[in-house]
Design an enzyme around this catalytic site. Structure first.
Site, PDB file in Angstrom:
ATOM      1  N   ASP A 436       0.850  -1.225  -0.035  1.00  0.00           N
ATOM      2  CA  ASP A 436       0.084  -0.041   0.007  1.00  0.00           C
ATOM      3  C   ASP A 436       0.773   1.132   0.073  1.00  0.00           C
ATOM      4  OD1 ASP A 436      -2.994   1.054   0.418  1.00  0.00           O
ATOM      5  OD2 ASP A 436      -1.570   2.351   1.666  1.00  0.00           O
ATOM      6  N   ASN A 444      -2.995  12.850  -4.218  1.00  0.00           N
ATOM      7  CA  ASN A 444      -4.147  13.042  -5.088  1.00  0.00           C
ATOM      8  C   ASN A 444      -4.759  14.515  -4.869  1.00  0.00           C
ATOM      9  OD1 ASN A 444      -4.362  11.018  -6.798  1.00  0.00           O
ATOM     10  ND2 ASN A 444      -5.386   9.552  -5.487  1.00  0.00           N
ATOM     11  N   HIS A 449      -5.403  14.015  -9.699  1.00  0.00           N
ATOM     12  CA  HIS A 449      -5.653  12.525  -9.918  1.00  0.00           C
ATOM     13  C   HIS A 449      -4.673  12.097 -11.232  1.00  0.00           C
ATOM     14  CE1 HIS A 449      -8.746  11.463  -7.184  1.00  0.00           C
ATOM     15  NE2 HIS A 449      -9.525  12.744  -7.629  1.00  0.00           N
ATOM     16  N   ASP A 453      -2.338   8.915 -10.974  1.00  0.00           N
ATOM     17  CA  ASP A 453      -2.185   7.975 -12.072  1.00  0.00           C
ATOM     18  C   ASP A 453      -0.742   7.479 -12.144  1.00  0.00           C
ATOM     19  OD1 ASP A 453      -5.203   7.534 -11.481  1.00  0.00           O
ATOM     20  OD2 ASP A 453      -5.567   8.654 -13.575  1.00  0.00           O
ATOM     21  N   GLU A 479      -4.901   2.100  -4.109  1.00  0.00           N
ATOM     22  CA  GLU A 479      -3.470   2.152  -4.223  1.00  0.00           C
ATOM     23  C   GLU A 479      -2.738   1.073  -3.520  1.00  0.00           C
ATOM     24  OE1 GLU A 479      -4.783   4.132  -0.252  1.00  0.00           O
ATOM     25  OE2 GLU A 479      -5.151   4.150  -2.404  1.00  0.00           O
TER      26      GLU A 479
END
Length: 566
Positions: A436, A444, A449, A453, A479
């Site tokens: 994680d 973010n 975003h 990404d 994530e």
């Protein structure tokens, strides 16, 4: 055992479903039809080929038989002369003229060169050299108790040679060369003053030395070809020789020398009645001796690879055949010659023959049928190509996460479950790494975003670069990533998790024109070798719990065991 069978069956079903696509079905059907049509055509061609090969072999065998007979005549002549000289060595004829010849020899033997002829001129003259010349060479010797008998035996052979020359029964040069310093020849000397030179050339000829007791302990017939000096330059010659021995003493050598035109004449006599194909006679070192081509026509030489193939074939048998690019070669070793006879049939000759005409007709029919089949295949293949492409694209999208290009959650756990069962059946461990990203929500929120990404895609690439080929990796949450390691122990999984963590934290990601971002990840590891349990959901839940334990301890670290086990 039933569980292992189910695993293997599942693997085979998956493999079959992976390969059974419409395009492959079309290809297989086309291949089967083409294969059967080709096999039927090839069967007919094979029948014709067998008949053609049998015809070529029979033709070559007939020519080889005739050539062997021609060569056998010369071998029989040598054997006859040797038997006659051995009888004369044992019991010489008590003729006064022969006794006079012996007296002449004793008188002339010290001269540089000499000759002895009988008065009746019915025998060939014997030419010789001095005692001093003989004593200079270790191979030569006049220390022979039967020297007188050998001289008279040579004169007796000279009578037979003169008779055969008069009757024109031979065109080859027949010789007897003695180690005692004299010789006789069916061909007259070009100059009687060259006796020493002629005798020296004879005793240094390869066929003379080849008949020594050391080189030929079996005392049998020997064939030899060599390059000889002639007034027109070096030319290849051929000789068949036979040693003359009596009471374990080597007296000399009987030989018949052939020029290459004479060998060609023997080959042409054997070939009479056979119009097709080229015949070639080679010695054992693959030197060309004679060819059936017309005078002035140069035969196409064999290449070194072709010679090498023939040499290998000669070691395996006495006859056979080979196919080269535009030539078909039959060969047979000769019984009465240390060499091989080749029959070379060129492609254009085969095409013009009956076998070639029928083969061409079969080939044209096969070509017409195959052309129609290929046209049908192209049309059908084009129709299913788009369907296969679309199906493949949809299938990939169903199995993978579009952003990270790793497996999605459902596919990952499905494949991981099968891998775990297989590892359990093999008695191997399986391990799970849960990963994680730290503070991903803040990334973010701060950078948007698109940056998030980019971070996910970057981390997926880092994971893919570190895992093994048999490992499975997928995105199981926003994530979160999960990695399944078949066959890996907990220690090995922990080491890989640490490498992934260090790799992720060591790189900065460019998120703007002059802004970079360093990220970190927390990882939890579990393995079946801890409690012997192989359930993927169970192992994933244990790894997930240890992941959160790693976060509680400060993030950017790997946790491989629970608090209670520390």
């Amino acid at each position: 055992m039933p569980h292992v069978t189910r695993v293997e069956s599942s693997r085979w079903l998956n493999r079959l479903s992976r390969h059974a696509n419409p395009g492959r079905v079309v290809n297989v059907c086309f291949f089967i039809v083409l294969l059967f049509s080709t096999l039927l055509t090839w069967r007919e061609v094979a029948v014709l080929e067998d008949a053609y090969i049998s015809s070529q072999r029979n033709t070559l065998e007939n020519v080889a038989h005739e050539l062997n007979n021609q060569l056998q005549v010369n071998i029989d002549r040598l054997t006859f002369y040797r038997n006659g000289m051995q009888a004369a060595l044992k019991t010489p004829l008590a003729f006064e003229v022969l006794r006079n010849a012996d007296v002449d020899f004793e008188r002339l033997r010290t001269q540089h060169q000499w000759s002895i002829s009988l008065n009746n001129q019915r025998t060939l003259p014997v030419f010789g050299v001095s005692d001093a010349f003989v004593n200079e060479t270790t191979m030569l010797s006049r220390e022979n108790a039967l020297l007188s008998n050998e001289l008279t035996a040579t004169l007796e052979v000279g009578y037979l040679l003169r008779l055969s020359t008069t009757l024109k029964r031979t065109t080859q040069q027949m010789l007897y060369v003695s180690r005692a310093g004299f010789f006789i020849s069916s061909n007259p000397l070009a100059n009687n003053n060259d006796v020493v030179e002629q005798y020296y050339a004879l005793v240094t000829s390869p066929w003379f030395a080849d008949q020594s007791q050391e080189n030929n302990p079996s005392r049998d017939i020997r064939w030899l070809s060599w390059m000889a000096d002639t007034p027109n330059g070096e030319m290849r010659r051929v000789a068949v020789s036979l040693p003359l021995d009596y009471q374990h003493y080597w007296h000399g050598v009987l030989a018949i020398e052939f020029s290459l035109p004479q060998m060609k004449e023997l080959l042409m006599l054997a070939k009479q009645g056979e119009a097709e194909g080229e015949y070639r006679l080679y010695d054992r070192k693959m030197n060309l001796i004679a060819t059936s081509l017309d005078a002035g026509t140069t035969p196409a030489p064999l290449s070194e690879p072709e010679k090498a193939q023939l040499a290998q074939a000669f070691e395996k048998g006495t006859r056979g055949d080979l196919r080269f690019t535009t030539r078909y070669v039959n060969w047979e070793k000769l019984r009465n010659y240390d060499g091989v006879l080749l029959r070379i049939h060129h492609l254009d000759e085969g095409v013009r023959g009956d076998f070639g005409t029928i083969s061409i007709a079969l080939g044209m029919l096969w070509l017409l049928f195959t052309s129609m089949l290929i046209l049908s295949w192209v049309v059908i293949r084009r129709m299913v190509r788009n369907m296969s492409t679309l199906q493949g694209s949809l299938q990939w999208q169903a199995w993978h996460d579009g952003l990270t290009r790793l497996y999605n959650r459902s596919t990952l756990f499905d494949l991981a479950d099968k891998a775990a069962k297989h590892s359990e059946a093999q008695g191997l461990p399986v391990s799970v790494i849960q990963l994680d990203l730290d503070h991903f929500k803040s990334i973010n929120d701060r950078f948007g975003h698109q940056t998030g990404d980019r971070v996910l895609s970057h981390v997926a690439g880092m994971i893919g670069a570190q895992i093994r080929q048999e490992d499975l990796a997928g995105r199981v949450g926003g994530e979160e990533f999960c990695i399944v390691l078949p066959g890996a122990t907990r220690e090995e999984a922990c080491a890989m998790a640490e490498r992934i963590r260090a790799r992720i934290n060591s790189r900065e990601i460019l998120i703007g024109k002059s802004a970079t971002l360093r990220i970190s990840a927390s990882l939890g590891v579990s393995s079946s070798d801890e409690k012997g349990l192989y359930g993927i959901e169970y192992l994933q839940s244990i790894a997930d719990g240890r992941l959160y334990l790693a976060k509680q301890k400060g993030r950017n670290q790997v946790c491989c065991q629970d608090d209670e086990s520390q």
